[in-house]
Design an enzyme around this catalytic site. Structure first.
Site, PDB file in Angstrom:
ATOM      1  CD  GLU A  90      -1.388  -0.600   3.533  1.00 41.50           C
ATOM      2  OE1 GLU A  90      -2.036   0.300   4.053  1.00 41.50           O
ATOM      3  OE2 GLU A  90      -1.565  -1.803   3.795  1.00 41.50           O
ATOM      4  CB  CYS A 103       3.591   7.270   2.263  1.00 40.03           C
ATOM      5  SG  CYS A 103       4.126   6.078   3.480  1.00 40.03           S
ATOM      6  CB  CYS A 110       7.543  -5.020   8.144  1.00 44.89           C
ATOM      7  SG  CYS A 110       9.010  -4.297   8.910  1.00 44.89           S
ATOM      8  CB  CYS A 114       7.180  -2.112  15.479  1.00 48.37           C
ATOM      9  SG  CYS A 114       8.863  -1.729  14.964  1.00 48.37           S
ATOM     10  CB  CYS A 117       3.919  -1.476  13.010  1.00 48.14           C
ATOM     11  SG  CYS A 117       3.960  -1.177  11.241  1.00 48.14           S
ATOM     12  CB  CYS A 334       2.178   1.808   8.757  1.00 42.93           C
ATOM     13  SG  CYS A 334       3.591   1.317   7.890  1.00 42.93           S
TER      14      CYS A 334
END
Ligand code: SAH
Length: 347
Positions: A90, A103, A110, A114, A117, A334
């Site tokens: 995205e 962005c 990922c 985290c 996130c 995100c």
């Protein structure tokens, strides 16, 4: 996988195309078309036979827009892009007074884990190629052309850890700033990282003047370790040391991202501790009220909490601003849109 020509420099393109027996100037023409987001079929100054040959051998634009969500609040557009292997990533198009910021994602998912996130919920599927990062810019620009706009700034703040996909990201930075390509100035590009000290130093040595953003999110190692697994590998001090090295080499102040999370890092005591940590460092703190992610048990803060945190930092002579939240009504944070898409596919 078929070669994606979009990720090649003019010189590499010439080498790649030399077996086709074409004159060197063709490589330059093709580079310029590709970097303007065009498909082989649209390259009107190439002979038809060459366009067809290229289309049978190579990929021109490896990314397509799958979904567009326009915020009714501020004109922010959230995009879901399709990649050629069925994966999707995205991006967000944000309109500011100084231009349009895109962005970009650098990986599908990922690996950094985290706690706050959404991008990392299913781990990292794979890294994106430089062509796939450029492809996102091409898609956004094609869409913006409808309203006479274009991408002027880029932040590598979508899904993925850019410094874990180092070579492709550096290749992307060189291509997107190429004078015969999009020619987006490196000074208009920010790279956001969770903080990998060795790669920060390596990037400093590349001499590409991009702004470095560090996702700090905590005033001490204990809180940071609770939020970010990477903090168990590197202390804040060694990460900030790498940032100071970057600053010395590149000469651009470091941006520190700090997502305010209720009952975790957002108290006055945390603000004072953060100010002590950063004293004397040329940096700017970007405060972000956490975008609450349903899947995680972490919550954002009120306006009042942001203001008092900001005021404390300012009183301590730390340069800080609050980041405008954009596109909150369109799964702006995100990784949220991809998560929603994945869920819809499996139900
Ligand atoms: N991996 C890189 C870039 C991607 S994340 C990095 O860690 O910096 C981009 C930014 O969004 C980071 O600062 C990240 O910490 C932040 N972020 C992620 N989830 C968020 C959320 N729910 N609310 C606010 N900021 C978030």
């Amino acid at each position: 996988m078929t070669t994606e020509l979009l990720g090649l420099t003019p010189e590499e393109l010439q080498t790649e195309l030399s077996p086709l027996g074409e004159k060197p100037f063709r490589a330059k023409q093709i580079f310029s078309w590709l970097q303007r987001g065009m498909r082989f079929s649209e390259m009107s100054n190439l002979p038809l036979a060459l366009r067809e040959k290229l289309a049978s051998l190579y990929v021109d634009q490896p990314v397509e827009i799958l979904e567009r969500h326009v915020s009714q609040m501020d004109g922010t557009v959230k995009l879901l892009y399709a990649l050629r292997d069925q994966n999707c990533v995205e991006g967000v198009v944000m309109r500011y007074h100084y231009g349009v910021t895109l962005c970009l994602s650098t990986q599908v998912g990922c690996a950094m884990g985290c706690a706050f996130c959404a991008s990392t919920l299913d781990g990292c599927v794979r890294s994106l190629t430089a062509a796939e990062m450029l492809g996102q810019v091409m898609c956004a620009d094609r869409m913006l052309a409808e309203s006479g706009e274009r991408v002027s700034h880029i932040v590598l703040m979508g899904s993925g850890e850019p410094l874990q996909n180092y070579d492709n990201v550096v290749r992307f930075l060189r291509l997107v700033s190429h004078p015969e390509g999009k020619n987006i100035g490196l000074r208009h590009i920010s790279l956001s990282t969770c903080g990998l000290p060795a790669q920060i130093r390596r990037l400093a040595d590349e001499g590409l003047p991009v702004t470095l953003s560090l996702s700090l999110h905590a005033p001490n190692d204990r809180i940071r370790q609770r939020l970010m697994p990477v903090a168990k590998r590197y202390t804040i001090e060694e990460t900030l040391d790498a940032c100071r090295y970057y600053l010395k080499k590149i000469g651009r102040r470091i941006i520190l991202e700090y997502a305010l999370i209720d009952k975790v890092n957002a108290d006055q005591a945390h603000a004072l501790e953060l100010a002590r940590l950063l004293r004397g460092m040329q940096c700017h703190v970007n405060l972000i009220p956490l975008n609450t992610v349903r899947e995680r048990n972490l919550f954002g803060v009120t306006e009042g909490q942001v203001t008092s945190f900001l005021n404390t930092l300012t009183a301590q002579h730390i340069s800080a601003t609050r980041r405008r939240e954009m596109g909150d009504d369109i799964q702006g944070a995100c990784g949220q849109l991809r998560q929603k898409h994945l869920k819809e596919q499996t139900t």
